[in-house]
Design an enzyme around this catalytic site. Structure first.
Site, PDB file in Angstrom:
ATOM      1  CE1 TYR A   1      -3.205   3.046   0.975  1.00  0.00           C
ATOM      2  CE2 TYR A   1      -1.713   3.366   2.834  1.00  0.00           C
ATOM      3  CZ  TYR A   1      -2.748   3.821   2.039  1.00  0.00           C
ATOM      4  OH  TYR A   1      -3.321   5.040   2.287  1.00  0.00           O
TER       5      TYR A   1
HETATM    6  P1  NAD Z   1     -12.181   5.418   1.846  1.00  0.00           P
HETATM    7  O1  NAD Z   1     -12.037   4.020   1.362  1.00  0.00           O
HETATM    8  O2  NAD Z   1     -13.215   5.695   2.874  1.00  0.00           O
HETATM    9  O3  NAD Z   1     -12.412   6.386   0.601  1.00  0.00           O
HETATM   10  C1  NAD Z   1     -11.799   6.182  -0.640  1.00  0.00           C
HETATM   11  C2  NAD Z   1     -12.862   6.280  -1.731  1.00  0.00           C
HETATM   12  O4  NAD Z   1     -12.206   6.147  -2.992  1.00  0.00           O
HETATM   13  C3  NAD Z   1     -13.926   5.167  -1.652  1.00  0.00           C
HETATM   14  O5  NAD Z   1     -15.225   5.732  -1.591  1.00  0.00           O
HETATM   15  C4  NAD Z   1     -13.707   4.350  -2.919  1.00  0.00           C
HETATM   16  O6  NAD Z   1     -14.880   3.821  -3.485  1.00  0.00           O
HETATM   17  C5  NAD Z   1     -13.049   5.380  -3.837  1.00  0.00           C
HETATM   18  N1  NAD Z   1     -12.236   4.727  -4.878  1.00  0.00           N
HETATM   19  C6  NAD Z   1     -11.279   3.777  -4.699  1.00  0.00           C
HETATM   20  N2  NAD Z   1     -10.767   3.408  -5.875  1.00  0.00           N
HETATM   21  C7  NAD Z   1     -11.417   4.132  -6.830  1.00  0.00           C
HETATM   22  C8  NAD Z   1     -11.331   4.186  -8.238  1.00  0.00           C
HETATM   23  N3  NAD Z   1     -10.486   3.394  -8.927  1.00  0.00           N
HETATM   24  N4  NAD Z   1     -12.141   5.040  -8.909  1.00  0.00           N
HETATM   25  C9  NAD Z   1     -13.005   5.821  -8.232  1.00  0.00           C
HETATM   26  N5  NAD Z   1     -13.139   5.813  -6.889  1.00  0.00           N
HETATM   27  C10 NAD Z   1     -12.346   4.981  -6.194  1.00  0.00           C
HETATM   28  O7  NAD Z   1     -10.719   5.882   2.362  1.00  0.00           O
HETATM   29  P2  NAD Z   1     -10.280   7.107   3.281  1.00  0.00           P
HETATM   30  O8  NAD Z   1      -9.822   6.553   4.570  1.00  0.00           O
HETATM   31  O9  NAD Z   1     -11.318   8.184   3.237  1.00  0.00           O
HETATM   32  O10 NAD Z   1      -8.982   7.604   2.488  1.00  0.00           O
HETATM   33  C11 NAD Z   1      -9.061   8.656   1.535  1.00  0.00           C
HETATM   34  C12 NAD Z   1      -7.669   8.930   0.972  1.00  0.00           C
HETATM   35  O11 NAD Z   1      -6.777   9.325   2.010  1.00  0.00           O
HETATM   36  C13 NAD Z   1      -7.007   7.726   0.301  1.00  0.00           C
HETATM   37  O12 NAD Z   1      -6.269   8.199  -0.810  1.00  0.00           O
HETATM   38  C14 NAD Z   1      -6.052   7.192   1.355  1.00  0.00           C
HETATM   39  O13 NAD Z   1      -4.955   6.500   0.784  1.00  0.00           O
HETATM   40  C15 NAD Z   1      -5.623   8.496   2.000  1.00  0.00           C
HETATM   41  N6  NAD Z   1      -5.174   8.342   3.386  1.00  0.00           N
HETATM   42  C16 NAD Z   1      -6.069   7.921   4.344  1.00  0.00           C
HETATM   43  C17 NAD Z   1      -5.646   7.811   5.672  1.00  0.00           C
HETATM   44  C18 NAD Z   1      -6.573   7.354   6.755  1.00  0.00           C
HETATM   45  O14 NAD Z   1      -6.105   7.220   7.897  1.00  0.00           O
HETATM   46  N7  NAD Z   1      -7.870   7.123   6.494  1.00  0.00           N
HETATM   47  C19 NAD Z   1      -4.329   8.135   6.011  1.00  0.00           C
HETATM   48  C20 NAD Z   1      -3.442   8.507   4.991  1.00  0.00           C
HETATM   49  C21 NAD Z   1      -3.886   8.658   3.690  1.00  0.00           C
HETATM   50  C1  UGA Z   2      -4.106   4.205   8.371  1.00  0.00           C
HETATM   51  C2  UGA Z   2      -4.983   4.029   7.114  1.00  0.00           C
HETATM   52  O1  UGA Z   2      -5.732   2.836   7.190  1.00  0.00           O
HETATM   53  C3  UGA Z   2      -4.146   3.994   5.860  1.00  0.00           C
HETATM   54  O2  UGA Z   2      -5.021   4.001   4.740  1.00  0.00           O
HETATM   55  C4  UGA Z   2      -3.283   5.221   5.873  1.00  0.00           C
HETATM   56  O3  UGA Z   2      -2.580   5.435   4.750  1.00  0.00           O
HETATM   57  C5  UGA Z   2      -2.396   5.217   7.092  1.00  0.00           C
HETATM   58  O4  UGA Z   2      -3.247   5.293   8.232  1.00  0.00           O
HETATM   59  C6  UGA Z   2      -1.474   6.404   7.113  1.00  0.00           C
HETATM   60  O5  UGA Z   2      -1.331   7.082   8.138  1.00  0.00           O
HETATM   61  O6  UGA Z   2      -0.848   6.675   6.108  1.00  0.00           O
HETATM   62  P1  UGA Z   2      -2.984   2.542  10.069  1.00  0.00           P
HETATM   63  O7  UGA Z   2      -1.986   3.454  10.696  1.00  0.00           O
HETATM   64  O8  UGA Z   2      -2.667   1.109   9.952  1.00  0.00           O
HETATM   65  O9  UGA Z   2      -3.341   3.026   8.593  1.00  0.00           O
HETATM   66  O10 UGA Z   2      -4.360   2.805  10.856  1.00  0.00           O
HETATM   67  P2  UGA Z   2      -5.297   1.827  11.696  1.00  0.00           P
HETATM   68  O11 UGA Z   2      -5.898   0.795  10.815  1.00  0.00           O
HETATM   69  O12 UGA Z   2      -6.213   2.674  12.488  1.00  0.00           O
HETATM   70  O13 UGA Z   2      -4.265   1.064  12.661  1.00  0.00           O
HETATM   71  C7  UGA Z   2      -3.544   1.765  13.675  1.00  0.00           C
HETATM   72  C8  UGA Z   2      -2.779   0.740  14.502  1.00  0.00           C
HETATM   73  O14 UGA Z   2      -3.724  -0.103  15.164  1.00  0.00           O
HETATM   74  C9  UGA Z   2      -1.875  -0.184  13.692  1.00  0.00           C
HETATM   75  O15 UGA Z   2      -0.690  -0.418  14.403  1.00  0.00           O
HETATM   76  C10 UGA Z   2      -2.661  -1.490  13.585  1.00  0.00           C
HETATM   77  O16 UGA Z   2      -1.855  -2.647  13.548  1.00  0.00           O
HETATM   78  C11 UGA Z   2      -3.462  -1.457  14.877  1.00  0.00           C
HETATM   79  N1  UGA Z   2      -4.758  -2.175  14.731  1.00  0.00           N
HETATM   80  C12 UGA Z   2      -5.627  -1.819  13.767  1.00  0.00           C
HETATM   81  C13 UGA Z   2      -5.046  -3.207  15.588  1.00  0.00           C
HETATM   82  O17 UGA Z   2      -4.226  -3.563  16.477  1.00  0.00           O
HETATM   83  N2  UGA Z   2      -6.236  -3.857  15.456  1.00  0.00           N
HETATM   84  C14 UGA Z   2      -7.155  -3.506  14.509  1.00  0.00           C
HETATM   85  O18 UGA Z   2      -8.243  -4.145  14.430  1.00  0.00           O
HETATM   86  C15 UGA Z   2      -6.842  -2.460  13.631  1.00  0.00           C
END
Ligand code: NAD
Ligand code: UGA
Length: 323
Positions: free
Chosen positions: A149
């Site tokens: 990822y």
């Molecule tokens: P999410 O899955 O809730 O939202 C992503 C959306 O993108 C979904 O609705 C999905 O249907 C759409 N999508 C995926 N592939 C697609 C495609 N090929 N065409 C059109 N739509 C598509 O995820 P999120 O947590 O809201 O994350 C949003 C963005 O932020 C992502 O780019 C993710 O990598 C980035 N990001 C998220 C986190 C986090 O902690 N949630 C942290 C770092 C970066």
């Molecule tokens: C999150 C998002 O899911 C990614 O899409 C994003 O890119 C990433 O943040 C980011 O900062 O870039 P992550 O940090 O793994 O990834 O977020 P969580 O899924 O909330 O996990 C946080 C921590 O909790 C991790 O260490 C994970 O191993 C732990 N975890 C998560 C558990 O122990 N149990 C769970 O059920 C889920």
């Protein structure tokens, strides 16, 4: 001032909050997602407040296959949040979707932006591009993703920057490296929602490893504020961290969830997962300078807001917290 913008990933967790914030500012928003409204309960719930607003146009498109010219046409700014997210499932056969959505999808979107003369693209990058770090990560630090990822998010970040560096390009790019985002509508695979779900249902949350791993949890409202500010940064390209201001261990997060809900959090332990780094932490100096950003919502308050949202969630959506 933005007139008309495209938000990709509009039906998702962060994208739907961004759409609402833009609409509240009177901006015309095209909301693109591969989730079709009316057929996808998550997108339906996330966009419930936006649908029906005359400034909002939903558009069902897959970035990796569909034509995108009409989506970007007439937009001065594109907020590119669509991606296949999630660190741990990105190994093995699933990577095909990560590569197609995150890398090919970004490439195709950039080509469409170049054709239609879009001025600014804001890209949702990720803390996962850094890899292991024992001090707050700075944007100039070497990148070393340790999950497929993270590799896909870094590849897409580089594609965006390469487009902005083309001598013939009008497109400028701000890549925001979000750190683990939480709050209402958080994806059900993520940690904070699972802790809160465990508190209310007694269904144990699985903790990967010994709970000493640390995350810079960032409240979604702060992420949206940084993303809006990124539209106006005066630069041809920039990479900027967006963090929550503190790095907290999973054990600390469990304690906080217990305080917020007033309940015990039942826990079961599983092996640490490949691709998970032991710690994330953001240096926010550049975010302050370029975006005027500083996080405003701490973990206790943010968890309380997520908790208030979770207890009103539909039965269908709650089922996802156990899969
Ligand atoms: P999410 O899955 O809730 O939202 C992503 C959306 O993108 C979904 O609705 C999905 O249907 C759409 N999508 C995926 N592939 C697609 C495609 N090929 N065409 C059109 N739509 C598509 O995820 P999120 O947590 O809201 O994350 C949003 C963005 O932020 C992502 O780019 C993710 O990598 C980035 N990001 C998220 C986190 C986090 O902690 N949630 C942290 C770092 C970066
Ligand atoms: C999150 C998002 O899911 C990614 O899409 C994003 O890119 C990433 O943040 C980011 O900062 O870039 P992550 O940090 O793994 O990834 O977020 P969580 O899924 O909330 O996990 C946080 C921590 O909790 C991790 O260490 C994970 O191993 C732990 N975890 C998560 C558990 O122990 N149990 C769970 O059920 C889920």
């Amino acid at each position: 001032m933005m007139a008309r913008v495209l938000v990709t990933g509009a039906g998702g967790f962060i994208g739907s909050h961004l759409v609402e914030a833009l609409l509240a500012r009177g901006v015309e928003v095209v909301g693109l997602d591969r989730r079709r409204l009316g057929e996808h309960p998550i997108a339906d719930e996330n966009l419930a407040a936006a649908v029906g607003n005359p400034l909002f146009t939903p558009l069902c498109r897959d970035l990796s296959t569909d034509q995108l010219d009409d989506a970007v046409d007439g937009c001065d700014t594109v907020f590119h949040l669509a991606a296949r997210p999630g660190v741990r499932p990105s190994w093995g056969a699933e990577f095909v979707d990560y590569a197609q959505a995150n890398v090919l999808g970004t490439h195709r979107l950039l080509d469409a932006c170049a054709r239609s003369g879009v001025r600014r693209l804001v890209y949702a990058s990720s803390s996962s591009v850094y890899g292991p770090a024992n001090r707050p990560s700075r944007e100039a630090d070497p990148t070393c993703p340790v999950s497929p990822y993270g590799v896909s998010k870094l590849a897409a970040e580089h594609l965006c920057l390469a487009h902005s560096r083309r001598p013939d390009s009008q497109l400028t790019v701000v890549a925001l490296r979000y750190f683990t985002v939480y709050g209402p509508r958080q994806r059900p695979d993520m940690a904070i929602g699972r802790l809160l779900f465990a508190a209310y249902t007694g269904f144990p949350v699985t903790i990967f490893g010994d709970g000493s791993q640390r995350r810079e949890f960032t409240y979604v409202g702060d992420v949206v504020a940084a993303t809006l500010a990124a539209a106006h940064v005066d630069a041809r390209y920039a990479v900027v961290n967006v963090g929550g201001g503190a790095s907290v261990s999973m054990r600390g997060a469990i304690e906080e969830a217990s305080k917020v809900t007033g309940r015990h959090i039942p826990v079961q332990v599983a092996d640490a997962q490949p691709g998970d780094v032991s710690s994330t932490s953001a240096d926010l100096t550049r975010a302050g300078r370029l975006l005027g950003y500083w996080p405003t919502v701490g973990l206790h308050e943010g968890m309380a807001r997520q908790s208030a949202w979770l207890v009103n969630l539909s039965r269908d959506r709650l089922a996802a917290f156990t899969s």
